[in-house]
Design a protein around this motif. Structure first.
Motif, PDB file in Angstrom:
ATOM      1  N   ALA A   1       0.844  -1.253  -0.025  1.00 49.27           N
ATOM      2  CA  ALA A   1      -0.157   0.259  -0.052  1.00 49.27           C
ATOM      3  C   ALA A   1       0.948   1.235   0.133  1.00 49.27           C
ATOM      4  O   ALA A   1       0.695   2.324  -0.989  1.00 49.27           O
ATOM      5  CB  ALA A   1      -0.729  -0.213   1.293  1.00 49.27           C
ATOM      6  N   ILE A   2       1.782   1.251   0.952  1.00 50.63           N
ATOM      7  CA  ILE A   2       2.595   2.462   1.001  1.00 50.63           C
ATOM      8  C   ILE A   2       3.113   2.330  -0.685  1.00 50.63           C
ATOM      9  O   ILE A   2       3.424   3.646  -1.130  1.00 50.63           O
ATOM     10  CB  ILE A   2       4.088   2.380   1.798  1.00 50.63           C
ATOM     11  CG1 ILE A   2       3.405   2.114   3.284  1.00 50.63           C
ATOM     12  CG2 ILE A   2       4.989   3.030   1.876  1.00 50.63           C
ATOM     13  CD1 ILE A   2       4.550   1.701   4.307  1.00 50.63           C
ATOM     14  N   ARG A  30       2.042   1.875  -3.270  1.00 49.98           N
ATOM     15  CA  ARG A  30       1.316   2.563  -4.163  1.00 49.98           C
ATOM     16  C   ARG A  30       0.219   4.154  -3.962  1.00 49.98           C
ATOM     17  O   ARG A  30       1.100   4.631  -4.881  1.00 49.98           O
ATOM     18  CB  ARG A  30       0.035   1.331  -4.110  1.00 49.98           C
ATOM     19  CG  ARG A  30      -1.211   1.798  -4.910  1.00 49.98           C
ATOM     20  CD  ARG A  30      -2.411   0.617  -4.840  1.00 49.98           C
ATOM     21  NE  ARG A  30      -3.233   0.759  -3.530  1.00 49.98           N
ATOM     22  CZ  ARG A  30      -2.768   0.156  -2.476  1.00 49.98           C
ATOM     23  NH1 ARG A  30      -1.946  -0.983  -2.369  1.00 49.98           N
ATOM     24  NH2 ARG A  30      -3.770  -0.084  -1.998  1.00 49.98           N
ATOM     25  N   MET A  31       0.943   3.906  -2.627  1.00 48.70           N
ATOM     26  CA  MET A  31       0.523   5.689  -2.488  1.00 48.70           C
ATOM     27  C   MET A  31       1.346   6.779  -2.497  1.00 48.70           C
ATOM     28  O   MET A  31       1.322   7.748  -3.003  1.00 48.70           O
ATOM     29  CB  MET A  31      -0.602   5.569  -0.692  1.00 48.70           C
ATOM     30  CG  MET A  31      -2.043   4.794  -0.984  1.00 48.70           C
ATOM     31  SD  MET A  31      -2.719   4.752  -2.244  1.00 48.70           S
ATOM     32  CE  MET A  31      -3.334   7.041  -0.803  1.00 48.70           C
ATOM     33  N   LEU A  33       0.427  10.455  -1.270  1.00 52.03           N
ATOM     34  CA  LEU A  33       0.943  10.358  -0.195  1.00 52.03           C
ATOM     35  C   LEU A  33       1.699  11.895  -0.142  1.00 52.03           C
ATOM     36  O   LEU A  33       1.525  12.921   1.022  1.00 52.03           O
ATOM     37  CB  LEU A  33       1.986   9.762   0.399  1.00 52.03           C
ATOM     38  CG  LEU A  33       2.711   8.859   1.777  1.00 52.03           C
ATOM     39  CD1 LEU A  33       1.666   9.087   2.650  1.00 52.03           C
ATOM     40  CD2 LEU A  33       3.779   8.273   1.891  1.00 52.03           C
ATOM     41  N   ARG A  58      -7.792  11.642   3.153  1.00 47.38           N
ATOM     42  CA  ARG A  58      -7.132  10.090   2.740  1.00 47.38           C
ATOM     43  C   ARG A  58      -7.975   9.101   3.623  1.00 47.38           C
ATOM     44  O   ARG A  58      -8.612   7.407   3.476  1.00 47.38           O
ATOM     45  CB  ARG A  58      -6.311  10.413   2.190  1.00 47.38           C
ATOM     46  CG  ARG A  58      -5.298   9.051   1.784  1.00 47.38           C
ATOM     47  CD  ARG A  58      -5.755   9.202  -0.308  1.00 47.38           C
ATOM     48  NE  ARG A  58      -5.963  10.525  -0.359  1.00 47.38           N
ATOM     49  CZ  ARG A  58      -6.399  10.244  -1.791  1.00 47.38           C
ATOM     50  NH1 ARG A  58      -7.562  10.014  -2.413  1.00 47.38           N
ATOM     51  NH2 ARG A  58      -6.526  11.847  -1.937  1.00 47.38           N
ATOM     52  N   MET A 109     -10.482   5.901   2.794  1.00 44.50           N
ATOM     53  CA  MET A 109      -9.638   4.470   2.760  1.00 44.50           C
ATOM     54  C   MET A 109     -11.085   3.706   3.762  1.00 44.50           C
ATOM     55  O   MET A 109     -11.013   2.427   3.868  1.00 44.50           O
ATOM     56  CB  MET A 109      -8.927   4.114   3.223  1.00 44.50           C
ATOM     57  CG  MET A 109      -7.893   5.230   2.470  1.00 44.50           C
ATOM     58  SD  MET A 109      -7.842   4.050   0.645  1.00 44.50           S
ATOM     59  CE  MET A 109      -8.569   5.316  -0.686  1.00 44.50           C
ATOM     60  N   ALA A 129      -9.754  -0.388   4.294  1.00 41.55           N
ATOM     61  CA  ALA A 129      -8.155  -0.652   3.741  1.00 41.55           C
ATOM     62  C   ALA A 129      -7.197  -0.294   4.841  1.00 41.55           C
ATOM     63  O   ALA A 129      -6.267   1.173   4.841  1.00 41.55           O
ATOM     64  CB  ALA A 129      -7.882   0.777   2.904  1.00 41.55           C
ATOM     65  N   ASP A 146      -4.909  -1.420   5.419  1.00 39.69           N
ATOM     66  CA  ASP A 146      -3.531  -1.388   5.051  1.00 39.69           C
ATOM     67  C   ASP A 146      -2.989  -0.376   4.606  1.00 39.69           C
ATOM     68  O   ASP A 146      -1.567   0.143   4.121  1.00 39.69           O
ATOM     69  CB  ASP A 146      -3.308  -2.809   3.798  1.00 39.69           C
ATOM     70  CG  ASP A 146      -3.888  -2.369   2.369  1.00 39.69           C
ATOM     71  OD1 ASP A 146      -5.454  -2.037   2.735  1.00 39.69           O
ATOM     72  OD2 ASP A 146      -3.887  -2.626   1.767  1.00 39.69           O
ATOM     73  N   VAL A 147      -3.572   1.075   4.078  1.00 44.35           N
ATOM     74  CA  VAL A 147      -3.741   2.637   4.222  1.00 44.35           C
ATOM     75  C   VAL A 147      -3.553   3.208   5.351  1.00 44.35           C
ATOM     76  O   VAL A 147      -3.507   3.830   5.393  1.00 44.35           O
ATOM     77  CB  VAL A 147      -4.525   2.568   3.059  1.00 44.35           C
ATOM     78  CG1 VAL A 147      -4.092   4.108   2.568  1.00 44.35           C
ATOM     79  CG2 VAL A 147      -4.203   2.054   0.901  1.00 44.35           C
ATOM     80  N   TYR A 172      -0.987   5.822   7.291  1.00 40.31           N
ATOM     81  CA  TYR A 172      -1.032   7.127   7.483  1.00 40.31           C
ATOM     82  C   TYR A 172      -1.042   7.402   8.301  1.00 40.31           C
ATOM     83  O   TYR A 172      -0.592   8.364   8.538  1.00 40.31           O
ATOM     84  CB  TYR A 172      -2.150   7.654   6.320  1.00 40.31           C
ATOM     85  CG  TYR A 172      -2.497   8.594   4.747  1.00 40.31           C
ATOM     86  CD1 TYR A 172      -2.557   9.336   4.393  1.00 40.31           C
ATOM     87  CD2 TYR A 172      -1.726   6.925   4.234  1.00 40.31           C
ATOM     88  CE1 TYR A 172      -2.446   9.596   2.919  1.00 40.31           C
ATOM     89  CE2 TYR A 172      -1.166   7.591   2.856  1.00 40.31           C
ATOM     90  CZ  TYR A 172      -1.831   9.033   2.604  1.00 40.31           C
ATOM     91  OH  TYR A 172      -1.918   8.516   0.995  1.00 40.31           O
TER      92      TYR A 172
END
Length: 270
Positions: free
Chosen positions: A55-56, A58-59, A72, A225, A229, A234, A236-237, A241
């Protein structure tokens, strides 16, 4: 028993002792996550580190298919701009009010009831009013931070100014100093390090007000965000965060401490 109360850990020991609770929390999370994922590989409540690292990536390191932005960093820039703008404006306003209320009894008698009243109003309760008055843009979020933390800083500076020994004022007047010079040369230098400490202590509340405002009305930002999410569970996000916000808060606190120590070493030598 005296040995325990007089024991002073060395710097390295202090670091290790401080790290132990964090490592314990991490260990507990790993055990709980493994247990839930073993029972249900699709579990979203306690994702594994592989899911969070994905997720990191991806963001933070993959452009958004919709906007082409690195979400992010876009969210971080938006939130920090709001937070720092609100904190800086609060510091300026609080320094002026704290200086005059603490140093001038007539001003204190006139403004202290108002400041006390504002300090007792829950800032989140007036958030709808701010949105109505200032719209859903950046201004309402910054004003919320200012309203939320300024009264606390003002009252802290006022108490600090009132605690300055009266002998210093008498000496300054004996040397021919007028009111303006006393405010500038006696009160202000002693309030500046306290101001930085007060801002440090109020940053936690500032983050709270910022995230609350972003959760309700924003199109980007760390709080926005996280609450977006939440709709998709989510975690995992959300968890990265939250960890990123914590890291940013720690970095800001450390930066202010370093600035205070470098600019006002006498304040910490007392």
């Amino acid at each position: 028993m005296r040995k325990i109360i007089n024991f002073q850990p060395q710097p390295m020991s202090r670091v290790l002792l401080g790290a132990l609770p964090l490592l314990a929390m991490l260990f507990i999370y790993l055990i709980a996550s493994d247990a839930r994922l073993a029972a249900n590989s699709a579990d979203k409540l306690l994702p594994g580190f592989d899911a969070m690292f994905s997720a990191i990536d991806r963001m933070a390191f993959t452009p958004s298919p919709r906007t082409g932005e690195y979400l992010l960093w876009t969210d971080t820039a938006a939130s920090l701009l709001r937070l720092l703008s609100g904190a800086a404006l609060s510091a300026i306003v609080a320094l002026a009010f704290g200086l005059f209320c603490g140093a001038l009894p007539a001003v204190r008698a006139f403004l202290s009831p108002l400041i006390t009243t504002l300090a007792l109003i829950p800032p989140l309760a007036i958030l709808p009013i701010l949105f109505i008055c200032f719209g859903l843009g950046e201004l309402s979020k910054i004003v919320l931070i200012v309203i939320g933390i300024t009264p606390f800083i003002v009252r802290d500076l006022q108490l600090q100014a009132m605690a300055i020994p009266h002998e210093q004022l008498i000496k300054a007047q004996t040397l021919g100093g007028h009111s303006g010079q006393i405010l500038w040369r006696v009160f202000l230098p002693q309030l500046m390090p306290r101001l930085i400490d007060a801002v440090r202590l109020s940053l936690c509340s500032a983050w709270l007000f910022l995230i609350a405002a972003e959760a309700i009305a924003a199109t980007e930002g760390l709080g926005y965000r996280i609450f977006l999410m939440r709709r998709y569970m989510a975690m995992d996000v959300i968890l990265p965060y939250v960890a990123w916000i914590t890291l940013l808060a720690f970095a800001l606190d450390l930066l202010l401490r370093i600035v205070n120590r470098r600019c006002f070493p006498w304040y910490y030598a007392r």
